[in-house]
Design a protein around this motif. Structure first.
Motif, short mmCIF file in Angstrom:
data_model
loop_
_atom_site.label_atom_id
_atom_site.label_comp_id
_atom_site.label_asym_id
_atom_site.label_seq_id
_atom_site.Cartn_x
_atom_site.Cartn_y
_atom_site.Cartn_z
N MET A 1 31.02 19.46 41.30
CA MET A 1 31.20 20.61 41.13
C MET A 1 32.50 21.03 40.86
O MET A 1 33.57 20.72 41.39
CB MET A 1 30.79 21.55 42.50
N LEU A 24 32.83 32.23 51.94
CA LEU A 24 31.48 32.27 51.68
C LEU A 24 31.07 31.15 50.58
O LEU A 24 29.78 30.90 50.43
CB LEU A 24 30.76 33.39 51.32
N LEU A 25 32.09 30.80 50.00
CA LEU A 25 31.80 29.62 48.84
C LEU A 25 31.48 28.47 49.34
O LEU A 25 32.04 27.97 50.46
CB LEU A 25 32.72 29.66 47.79
N ASP A 26 30.95 27.45 48.77
CA ASP A 26 30.50 26.19 48.99
C ASP A 26 31.71 25.39 49.20
O ASP A 26 32.55 25.33 48.23
CB ASP A 26 29.71 25.55 47.72
N PRO A 27 31.94 24.77 50.37
CA PRO A 27 32.97 23.95 50.59
C PRO A 27 33.25 22.84 49.59
O PRO A 27 34.45 22.65 49.73
CB PRO A 27 32.74 23.53 51.91
N LEU A 29 33.23 23.29 46.71
CA LEU A 29 33.80 23.87 45.42
C LEU A 29 35.34 24.17 45.52
O LEU A 29 35.81 24.68 46.41
CB LEU A 29 33.22 25.26 45.13
N LEU A 64 33.24 36.83 37.11
CA LEU A 64 32.83 38.13 38.17
C LEU A 64 34.08 39.10 38.44
O LEU A 64 34.78 38.38 39.18
CB LEU A 64 32.35 37.34 39.42
N HIS A 65 33.90 40.27 38.12
CA HIS A 65 34.86 41.26 38.36
C HIS A 65 34.37 41.62 39.76
O HIS A 65 33.36 42.28 39.78
CB HIS A 65 34.95 42.44 37.41
N LEU A 66 35.19 41.48 40.78
CA LEU A 66 34.98 41.93 41.90
C LEU A 66 35.48 43.35 42.52
O LEU A 66 36.86 43.35 42.50
CB LEU A 66 35.48 40.88 43.06
N ASN A 67 35.04 44.20 42.79
CA ASN A 67 35.52 45.57 42.84
C ASN A 67 36.59 45.88 41.83
O ASN A 67 36.36 45.43 40.81
CB ASN A 67 36.05 45.65 44.25
N ALA B 17 25.10 37.71 37.21
CA ALA B 17 26.04 37.63 38.31
C ALA B 17 25.38 36.84 39.43
O ALA B 17 25.82 36.07 40.19
CB ALA B 17 26.36 39.26 38.88
N THR B 20 25.47 33.06 38.69
CA THR B 20 26.90 32.37 38.89
C THR B 20 27.24 32.45 40.37
O THR B 20 27.49 31.35 40.96
CB THR B 20 27.93 33.46 38.29
N LEU B 21 26.90 33.73 41.14
CA LEU B 21 27.24 33.66 42.36
C LEU B 21 26.26 32.84 43.33
O LEU B 21 27.16 31.89 44.12
CB LEU B 21 27.47 35.26 42.88
N ASN B 23 24.87 30.35 42.98
CA ASN B 23 24.69 28.98 43.04
C ASN B 23 26.11 28.37 43.68
O ASN B 23 26.32 26.99 43.75
CB ASN B 23 24.82 28.18 41.68
N LEU B 24 27.07 29.16 43.86
CA LEU B 24 28.53 28.62 44.41
C LEU B 24 28.72 28.95 45.71
O LEU B 24 29.60 28.51 46.46
CB LEU B 24 29.40 29.36 43.52
N LEU B 25 27.69 29.79 46.28
CA LEU B 25 27.83 29.90 47.70
C LEU B 25 27.60 28.72 48.81
O LEU B 25 26.93 27.76 48.21
CB LEU B 25 26.98 31.24 48.26
N ASP B 26 28.12 28.92 49.90
CA ASP B 26 27.90 27.89 50.87
C ASP B 26 26.44 27.73 51.14
O ASP B 26 25.80 28.69 51.39
CB ASP B 26 28.71 28.39 52.18
N PRO B 27 25.82 26.53 50.94
CA PRO B 27 24.45 26.24 51.12
C PRO B 27 24.24 26.81 52.60
O PRO B 27 22.97 26.90 52.79
CB PRO B 27 24.29 24.69 51.15
N LEU B 29 24.75 29.64 53.89
CA LEU B 29 24.66 30.96 54.02
C LEU B 29 23.19 31.42 53.46
O LEU B 29 22.79 30.98 52.44
CB LEU B 29 25.59 31.33 53.27
N HIS B 59 28.21 41.49 53.09
CA HIS B 59 28.16 40.34 54.05
C HIS B 59 29.10 40.95 54.97
O HIS B 59 30.51 41.34 54.75
CB HIS B 59 28.83 39.07 53.72
N LEU B 64 30.82 43.55 47.97
CA LEU B 64 31.66 42.98 46.87
C LEU B 64 30.80 43.57 45.56
O LEU B 64 29.55 43.25 45.61
CB LEU B 64 31.89 41.69 46.58
N HIS B 65 31.54 44.59 44.72
CA HIS B 65 30.66 45.06 43.37
C HIS B 65 30.98 44.14 42.49
O HIS B 65 32.24 43.69 42.34
CB HIS B 65 31.18 46.30 43.40
N LEU B 66 30.14 43.52 41.89
CA LEU B 66 30.12 42.28 40.92
C LEU B 66 29.80 43.22 39.50
O LEU B 66 28.86 43.47 39.14
CB LEU B 66 29.34 41.20 41.19
N ASN B 67 30.99 43.02 38.81
CA ASN B 67 30.84 43.29 37.33
C ASN B 67 30.02 44.95 37.24
O ASN B 67 30.48 45.45 38.41
CB ASN B 67 30.25 42.63 36.33
#
Lengths: 76, 76
Positions: A1, A24-27, A29, A64-67, B17, B20-21, B23-27, B29, B59, B64-67
């Motif tokens: 990754m 919250l992201l995959d550890p 990454l 990804l633009h966040l807020n 979005a 992208t998102l 796929n990258l989150l902690d499995p 979650l 969460h 988080l507002h994404l794009n």
């Protein structure tokens, strides 16, 4: 990754988004956190990646633009 | 790790979005994906959580507002 980048500018919106997302992201990454206020020489790199505002998260050419914390133009 | 919700409306910004998102989150979650176009009865729930536009990721009371795909008002 592959490695992702989280661009921010230290604003409260940025910090809040960073805390929410990074936990919250995959550890597996790796995420490089780039403070554009402290590293203005990297603004051009962020723009090239497609970053229009911060906080923003970049991975594999996806942005990804966040807020909304600040426009990248306001950081120059 | 509690459940997160990803609200979207099927638009191309949303789908991009999401890909992208998610796929990258902690499995570990769990993410419930909610299509507000198909489940308009859940718009009120999304608004209560603070969602102003989609795609959005919620969460633990953090939004988080994404794009920007669509305003939640446009989905009503």
């Amino acid at each position: 990754m592959s490695t992702a980048r989280f661009y921010h500018a230290g604003c409260s919106v940025c910090i809040s988004a960073e805390q929410t997302l990074l936990n919250l992201l995959d550890p597996a990454l790796k995420v490089e956190v780039v403070h554009l206020g402290e590293q203005p020489q990297r603004i051009a790199e962020a723009e090239l990646a497609g970053v229009k505002s911060v906080p923003a998260f970049v991975h594999d050419d996806q942005v990804l633009h966040l807020n909304f914390g600040a426009s990248i133009d306001d950081l120059k």
